[in-house]
Design a protein around this motif. Structure first.
Motif: not given
Length: 165
Positions: A19, A120-121, A91, A15, A123-124
Motif C-alpha cells: 500500500y 486497522e485498514d 493481523r 499489506r 486504505k485509511e
C-alpha cells in the motif's frame, strides 16, 4: 519524508508495504520503507529489508510521519522524541502474525493513552497522512521525560541554596 517500519518479525507485512509503495507513486513526499521479511518488492520508494540501529534512529528523527507495525519497540521510538506515530497492527487474518495481540494492544494504547494513531485498514492511510498535522494537534506523545523533571527540581534546589530569606 514518511518512514515506514515493519520491525523484524519473520512473517511478511506485504499489506502495509505494498500500500505505501503504491501511495508513494501518487504523492510528492519521499517514502522510505524498512520492509523486514516482507516479500513485496517496492518500486516507488527508497527501501531496505533492515536498517541498522543508527539508520533507524536517523529515519525516525528525519521523518515528518512515522508509520509502524504494532510492535511496542517500533512505536515507542518516535514517541520518545515527541512524534505521534501512525500504527498499523499486524493481523492474524492476513498471516502477518501468529495472533492478534498487536491489534488488541494498539487498540488499548490508542484508547487509554491517546498517543498513537491506530489504523486497522491500510486504505485509511492516505487520508490520515494528508490530515496528519491536524490529527496530532492536541495529542500527547504519551511519554513523560524524567530528565525534564530532574532538571526542574535541580534548578529549584540550586535557586533555594542561593536565596537568603
Amino acid at each position: 519524508m514518511i518512514f515506514v517500519t515493519v520491525g523484524t518479525h519473520e512473517q511478511p507485512f506485504d499489506r502495509l508495504i505494498e500500500y505505501m509503495d503504491k501511495l508513494a507513486a501518487t504523492i510528492e513526499e519521499d517514502v522510505v520503507i524498512q520492509s523486514g521479511f516482507s516479500t513485496y518488492v517496492p518500486q516507488n520508494c527508497t527501501w531496505k529489508k533492515l536498517f541498522s540501529y543508527t539508520e533507524m534512529n536517523t529515519n525516525v528523527e528525519q521523518a515528518r510521519v512515522v508509520i509502524t507495525h504494532g510492535g511496542p519497540s517500533s512505536f515507542i521510538a518516535p514517541l520518545q522524541i515527541g512524534k505521534i506515530p501512525i500504527v498499523v497492527p499486524r493481523r492474524k487474518e492476513f498471516n502477518e502474525h501468529v495472533n492478534d495481540h498487536q491489534l488488541n494492544f494498539c487498540r488499548e494504547v490508542a484508547k487509554r493513552q491517546k498517543c498513537i494513531i491506530e489504523v486497522e485498514d491500510v486504505k485509511e492511510l492516505k487520508r490520515i497522512i494528508e490530515k496528519y498535522d491536524e490529527i496530532i494537534m492536541g495529542m500527547k506523545n504519551g511519554l513523560k521525560s524524567n530528565n525534564e523533571k530532574f532538571c526542574r527540581e535541580l534548578a529549584e534546589m540550586v535557586r533555594k541554596m542561593f536565596i537568603m530569606d
